[in-house]
Design an enzyme around this catalytic site. Structure first.
Site, PDB file in Angstrom:
ATOM      1  N   ASP A 169       0.357   0.524 -10.207  1.00 41.28           N
ATOM      2  CA  ASP A 169       1.599   1.066 -10.785  1.00 41.28           C
ATOM      3  C   ASP A 169       1.314   1.851 -12.058  1.00 41.28           C
ATOM      4  OD1 ASP A 169       3.022  -0.090  -8.753  1.00 41.28           O
ATOM      5  OD2 ASP A 169       3.768  -1.788  -9.938  1.00 41.28           O
TER       6      ASP A 169
ATOM      7  N   ASP B 152      -2.124  13.615  -3.744  1.00 42.07           N
ATOM      8  CA  ASP B 152      -2.392  12.246  -3.308  1.00 42.07           C
ATOM      9  C   ASP B 152      -3.459  11.638  -4.216  1.00 42.07           C
ATOM     10  OD1 ASP B 152      -2.042  10.301  -0.784  1.00 42.07           O
ATOM     11  OD2 ASP B 152      -4.154  10.273  -1.413  1.00 42.07           O
ATOM     12  N   ILE B 153      -3.257  10.375  -4.601  1.00 39.17           N
ATOM     13  CA  ILE B 153      -4.237   9.662  -5.432  1.00 39.17           C
ATOM     14  C   ILE B 153      -5.342   9.145  -4.517  1.00 39.17           C
ATOM     15  CG2 ILE B 153      -4.612   7.716  -6.993  1.00 39.17           C
ATOM     16  CD1 ILE B 153      -1.663   7.977  -7.804  1.00 39.17           C
TER      17      ILE B 153
ATOM     18  N   GLU C 248       1.647   6.771  -2.822  1.00 44.73           N
ATOM     19  CA  GLU C 248       0.835   7.391  -3.863  1.00 44.73           C
ATOM     20  C   GLU C 248       0.884   8.912  -3.795  1.00 44.73           C
ATOM     21  OE1 GLU C 248      -2.104   6.576  -0.444  1.00 44.73           O
ATOM     22  OE2 GLU C 248      -0.229   5.772  -1.243  1.00 44.73           O
TER      23      GLU C 248
ATOM     24  N   ASN D 266      -5.546  -0.835  -5.786  1.00 45.76           N
ATOM     25  CA  ASN D 266      -4.674  -2.003  -5.701  1.00 45.76           C
ATOM     26  C   ASN D 266      -5.464  -3.259  -5.334  1.00 45.76           C
ATOM     27  OD1 ASN D 266      -2.234  -0.813  -6.379  1.00 45.76           O
ATOM     28  ND2 ASN D 266      -1.800  -0.169  -4.275  1.00 45.76           N
TER      29      ASN D 266
END
Length: 387
Positions: A270, A253-254, A296, A261
């Site tokens: 993106d 997971d980011i 993500e 964002n």
């Protein structure tokens, strides 16, 4: 190649078989030649021939070719009818040879023309069929008129036989060339059709692959999607169970992706997703399956990889990505990863159990401060959704 093989490949237009059309010209020309030869022989015979004999000669060599063509054209099977005509030719030629007393040059001319016709339009063994029909004709003539033997011919008749045979061989050569040309054309057309068909098959296969990729891959990152993972994970797990091999599953997971964002825009988010996908793809083994699991989150399926090795790789990827500066326009971003790791058989023996274990480990990594790798526990409490 036999006539039957040519017939099978050649197109069949409306109307009589090509053999009927082609042999019409051959028969008319050959019969005109034979009419001149036999007429010349009859004219110089001491005993002479009456109007009855001349009438039969005219019917046989001037009228019969057109009757044979008419009969073949109106038959249900035009090719078979023309083969029957060839047999009748041989039979009648045997009658004429015996009726004249077997003059050598005339008999040879009659024999060679009809037997070659059989070989040309059927096959070489058909010459024996032609010879048998000639023999029947000879026996009929002998039964009706008796045996007499007059082998000599005068020089004009002999010259006509030699000239006629030469002309006939030229006609045969033309027929052979026409058939070979047709066969070459048919083969070439078949080759072109085969190439066109192969091209269509290649296009269909490429389209099927494209559609399969579109159905199984994420449009943004090019990685496999959840749909592909569902079938692949079950298959790979069954194989590892069968072979007694380990299997590791990594859920990535980011960290703070929503903040990225909100701060830099969705296009920047993106770009982060694509760079992570590129790194995972570049460093994964050929047997590994890299998927975008959703949003993500990324999932790596690592067949035949024990937990300790998978943990080392996870730590390396986490460090590499954290050390990388992601450039987007004027922005410079440092992004970290949280990774949950589960392995078969210790953390589950089914796809669902392994994913749940990895998800619990990921949840712990995020709640414990993010930017870390956590291995699933053998006995975990009820899972909570990762944030």
């Amino acid at each position: 190649m036999s006539t039957a093989a040519v017939d099978a490949m050649a197109p069949h237009p409306a109307g009589p078989h090509w053999m009927v059309r082609l042999n019409r010209i051959n028969r008319i020309a050959s019969y005109l030649m034979l009419f001149a030869i036999l007429g010349a022989h009859m004219r110089v015979q001491p005993s002479g021939y009456g109007l009855y004999a001349w009438g039969l000669l005219g019917l046989q060599f001037l009228v019969y070719p057109h009757v044979a063509y008419w009969r073949a054209c109106r038959a249900r099977d035009t090719r078979q009818a023309e083969l029957h005509n060839l047999t009748i030719d041989s039979l009648l030629f045997g009658i004429w040879a015996a009726a004249f007393g077997f003059p050598v040059w005339i008999t040879f001319t009659l024999f060679i023309t009809t037997t070659i016709n059989h070989a040309l339009y059927r096959d070489p063994w058909a010459m024996t069929h032609s010879a048998a029909a000639i023999a029947v004709g000879v026996l009929l003539a002998l039964a009706i008129g008796g045996l007499h033997f007059s082998p000599a011919t005068d020089w004009p008749t002999t010259a006509l036989c030699i000239s006629g045979l030469t002309l006939y061989l030229v006609i045969v050569a033309n027929v052979a060339y026409t058939r070979n040309h047709q066969l070459h054309r048919v083969r070439r057309q078949l080759q072109l059709d085969e190439q066109a068909l192969q091209k269509q098959l290649d296009e269909i296969n490429a389209l099927q692959k494209q559609l399969s990729d579109q159905a199984n891959r994420d449009a943004l990152t090019g990685l496999y999607n959840r749909r592909y993972l569902d079938s692949t994970l079950e298959r790979e797990l069954a194989r590892c169970q069968r072979e007694g091999q380990p299997l590791s599953l990594m859920l990535i997971d980011i960290d703070h992706f929503k903040q990225i964002n909100d701060t830099y825009g969705h296009q920047a988010g993106d770009e982060v997703l694509k760079q992570l996908a590129d790194m995972l793809n570049a460093q994964a083994r050929s047997a590994d399956v890299v998927c975008r699991f959703g949003g993500e989150e990324f999932l790596l399926l690592l067949p035949n990889m024990p937990q300790a090795v998978a943990q080392e790789r996870a730590e390396q990827w986490r460090r590499d990505f954290a050390a990388n500066t992601i450039v987007f326009g004027e922005f410079r971003m440092q992004v970290t990863l949280s990774i949950g790791l589960a392995s078969y058989p210790g953390h589950g023996t089914s796809p669902q159990a392994l994913i749940r274990s990895a998800d619990r480990a990921l949840y712990r990594a995020k709640t414990e401060g993010r930017n870390r790798v956590v291995v699933a526990e053998l006995s975990s409490p009820t899972s909570h959704p990762a944030t």
